[in-house]
Enzyme design. Structure first.
Site, PDB file in Angstrom:
ATOM      1  CB  THR A  87      -1.338  21.321  47.375  1.00  0.00           C
ATOM      2  OG1 THR A  87      -1.461  22.641  47.907  1.00  0.00           O
ATOM      3  CG2 THR A  87      -0.391  21.342  46.192  1.00  0.00           C
ATOM      4  CE  LYS A 162       0.494  25.314  46.624  1.00  0.00           C
ATOM      5  NZ  LYS A 162       0.569  26.200  47.747  1.00  0.00           N
ATOM      6  CE  LYS A 237       0.581  17.585  48.741  1.00  0.00           C
ATOM      7  NZ  LYS A 237      -0.581  17.981  49.519  1.00  0.00           N
TER       8      LYS A 237
HETATM    9  P1  NAD Z   1      -2.953  18.614  57.838  1.00  0.00           P
HETATM   10  O1  NAD Z   1      -2.329  17.257  57.787  1.00  0.00           O
HETATM   11  O2  NAD Z   1      -2.725  19.483  59.035  1.00  0.00           O
HETATM   12  O3  NAD Z   1      -4.553  18.483  57.639  1.00  0.00           O
HETATM   13  C1  NAD Z   1      -5.175  17.515  56.856  1.00  0.00           C
HETATM   14  C2  NAD Z   1      -6.382  17.030  57.642  1.00  0.00           C
HETATM   15  O4  NAD Z   1      -7.132  16.125  56.833  1.00  0.00           O
HETATM   16  C3  NAD Z   1      -6.005  16.270  58.918  1.00  0.00           C
HETATM   17  O5  NAD Z   1      -6.619  16.888  60.029  1.00  0.00           O
HETATM   18  C4  NAD Z   1      -6.516  14.852  58.672  1.00  0.00           C
HETATM   19  O6  NAD Z   1      -6.988  14.215  59.857  1.00  0.00           O
HETATM   20  C5  NAD Z   1      -7.649  15.114  57.701  1.00  0.00           C
HETATM   21  N1  NAD Z   1      -8.027  13.955  56.917  1.00  0.00           N
HETATM   22  C6  NAD Z   1      -7.229  13.047  56.292  1.00  0.00           C
HETATM   23  N2  NAD Z   1      -7.981  12.132  55.646  1.00  0.00           N
HETATM   24  C7  NAD Z   1      -9.275  12.456  55.859  1.00  0.00           C
HETATM   25  C8  NAD Z   1     -10.515  11.904  55.444  1.00  0.00           C
HETATM   26  N3  NAD Z   1     -10.567  10.814  54.679  1.00  0.00           N
HETATM   27  N4  NAD Z   1     -11.661  12.501  55.868  1.00  0.00           N
HETATM   28  C9  NAD Z   1     -11.610  13.610  56.653  1.00  0.00           C
HETATM   29  N5  NAD Z   1     -10.465  14.184  57.076  1.00  0.00           N
HETATM   30  C10 NAD Z   1      -9.325  13.615  56.670  1.00  0.00           C
HETATM   31  O7  NAD Z   1      -2.473  19.362  56.503  1.00  0.00           O
HETATM   32  P2  NAD Z   1      -2.545  20.935  56.184  1.00  0.00           P
HETATM   33  O8  NAD Z   1      -1.237  21.564  56.519  1.00  0.00           O
HETATM   34  O9  NAD Z   1      -3.817  21.491  56.740  1.00  0.00           O
HETATM   35  O10 NAD Z   1      -2.600  20.895  54.583  1.00  0.00           O
HETATM   36  C11 NAD Z   1      -3.791  20.583  53.885  1.00  0.00           C
HETATM   37  C12 NAD Z   1      -3.551  20.792  52.410  1.00  0.00           C
HETATM   38  O11 NAD Z   1      -3.164  22.150  52.177  1.00  0.00           O
HETATM   39  C13 NAD Z   1      -2.442  19.933  51.814  1.00  0.00           C
HETATM   40  O12 NAD Z   1      -2.846  19.485  50.550  1.00  0.00           O
HETATM   41  C14 NAD Z   1      -1.253  20.871  51.744  1.00  0.00           C
HETATM   42  O13 NAD Z   1      -0.343  20.525  50.710  1.00  0.00           O
HETATM   43  C15 NAD Z   1      -1.946  22.186  51.448  1.00  0.00           C
HETATM   44  N6  NAD Z   1      -1.203  23.375  51.870  1.00  0.00           N
HETATM   45  C16 NAD Z   1      -0.616  23.433  53.095  1.00  0.00           C
HETATM   46  C17 NAD Z   1       0.085  24.572  53.458  1.00  0.00           C
HETATM   47  C18 NAD Z   1       0.739  24.662  54.814  1.00  0.00           C
HETATM   48  O14 NAD Z   1       1.535  25.589  55.016  1.00  0.00           O
HETATM   49  N7  NAD Z   1       0.431  23.787  55.754  1.00  0.00           N
HETATM   50  C19 NAD Z   1       0.180  25.660  52.578  1.00  0.00           C
HETATM   51  C20 NAD Z   1      -0.466  25.589  51.339  1.00  0.00           C
HETATM   52  C21 NAD Z   1      -1.157  24.439  51.000  1.00  0.00           C
END
Ligand code: NAD
Length: 290
Positions: A87, A162, A237
């Site tokens: 997102t 979204k 966010k």
């Molecule tokens: P998270 O923080 O668990 O995962 C993000 C991952 O990206 C981490 O493991 C981090 O180490 C990695 N990362 C960061 N920078 C990086 C880079 N330069 N290269 C490689 N890896 C890198 O977050 P999440 O909960 O998995 O969410 C991910 C996305 O999905 C976000 O944009 C969030 O808004 C969206 N989202 C999350 C949810 C939820 O319920 N968690 C629901 C819908 C959407």
């Protein structure tokens, strides 16, 4: 298909695992030291993206997406799809799509709804923006990771859908919680309040499917001491992204603005951090009018 998957956190990890389980050849990269069942780990984003038919990113925000895209786009094979499921702000989604298109790639912005449970269970909803060719290339993977994919329009349309959806969600949750709080103070039984509103014109997903009052309506995070669920800081966010988009599109969104300010106050100055976004109800309960 040969798939590169960058960002294997709470969401990306199980999504990549589901692709591997379905028989795809998945190479993953994350800055953190993670291992995902069935996924071969690479030592850089470039290594994961090189030679892939489709590269999927699932990253925290638009700034990180832009940095990763700068690195991997030159390494990708012309004709490959770049599918961002994070997102992020609409401007970053469109900038990355332009850059990918100029490099002969097929970009799709495809944020998801459904949370961690949906990622693990392969039941996410994808809202996709991009060309028809790009969507067609990514669609079989959406089928594995999710239960529904809507092609919303051109680049950025997925992110737009979204944040508009989640702006409604944030505003509606606040309205539902403040109404419960008022009802309490008027001496109305919470079950009666639910029975009336859930079948009257005030009904909504937040009331009917995700009721913020414990012991009332279907099971929800309220019944589990407001453990997320969908954390308040993630709601914040998405609300901030909606206001950023409203600024850049010159759209008047007064309710979205108030909802953003309230979740900001809740997460940053009160005890909202780490609680489900429906914990707005106990917050209102504590406050009076002044
Ligand atoms: P998270 O923080 O668990 O995962 C993000 C991952 O990206 C981490 O493991 C981090 O180490 C990695 N990362 C960061 N920078 C990086 C880079 N330069 N290269 C490689 N890896 C890198 O977050 P999440 O909960 O998995 O969410 C991910 C996305 O999905 C976000 O944009 C969030 O808004 C969206 N989202 C999350 C949810 C939820 O319920 N968690 C629901 C819908 C959407």
């Amino acid at each position: 298909m040969k798939i590169g998957f960058i960002g294997l956190g709470n969401m990306g990890g199980p999504m990549a695992a589901n692709l591997a389980k379905a028989g795809h050849n998945v190479t993953g990269f994350d800055m953190a030291d993670v291992s995902i069942e069935g996924v071969t780990m690479a030592d850089s984003g470039v290594a994961a993206a090189t030679g892939a038919d489709v590269v999927i990113t699932m990253l925290p925000n638009g700034q990180i997406l832009r940095a990763v895209a700068d690195e991997i786009i030159p390494a990708m094979t012309a004709g490959a799809a770049l599918v961002d499921c994070s997102t992020v702000d609409v401007d970053s989604a469109r900038a990355v799509a332009d850059q990918a298109t100029a490099a002969g790639l097929l970009p799709v912005d495809a944020p998801v709804s459904g949370g961690i449970g949906g990622a693990a269970g392969g039941t996410l909803t994808f809202m996709a923006g991009g060309s028809a060719d790009a969507f067609a290339k990514a669609d079989p993977l959406f089928d594995i990771m999710g239960q529904k994919a809507v092609h919303c329009g051109d680049a950025g349309a997925g992110q737009a859908a979204k944040i508009c959806n989640n702006m409604i969600l944030g505003v509606t949750m606040i309205a539902t919680c403040e109404a419960f709080s008022l009802a309490d103070k008027l001496g109305l039984d919470r079950q009666k309040m639910f029975d009336v509103v859930s079948t009257s014109s005030g009904y909504s997903w937040t009331m009917n499917a995700y009721c913020p009052a414990p012991g009332v309506g279907p099971q929800s995070p309220a019944d589990n001491d407001y453990q997320p669920g969908f954390a308040s800081e993630l709601m914040l966010k998405d609300l901030r992204l909606s206001q950023q988009a409203a600024d850049s599109a010159d759209a008047d969104t007064p309710m979205g603005q108030v909802a953003t300010a309230l979740y900001e106050q809740f997460v940053e100055n009160e005890d909202g951090l780490g609680t489900d976004f429906s914990a707005m109800l106990p917050r209102f309960e504590k406050l009076g009018r002044g």
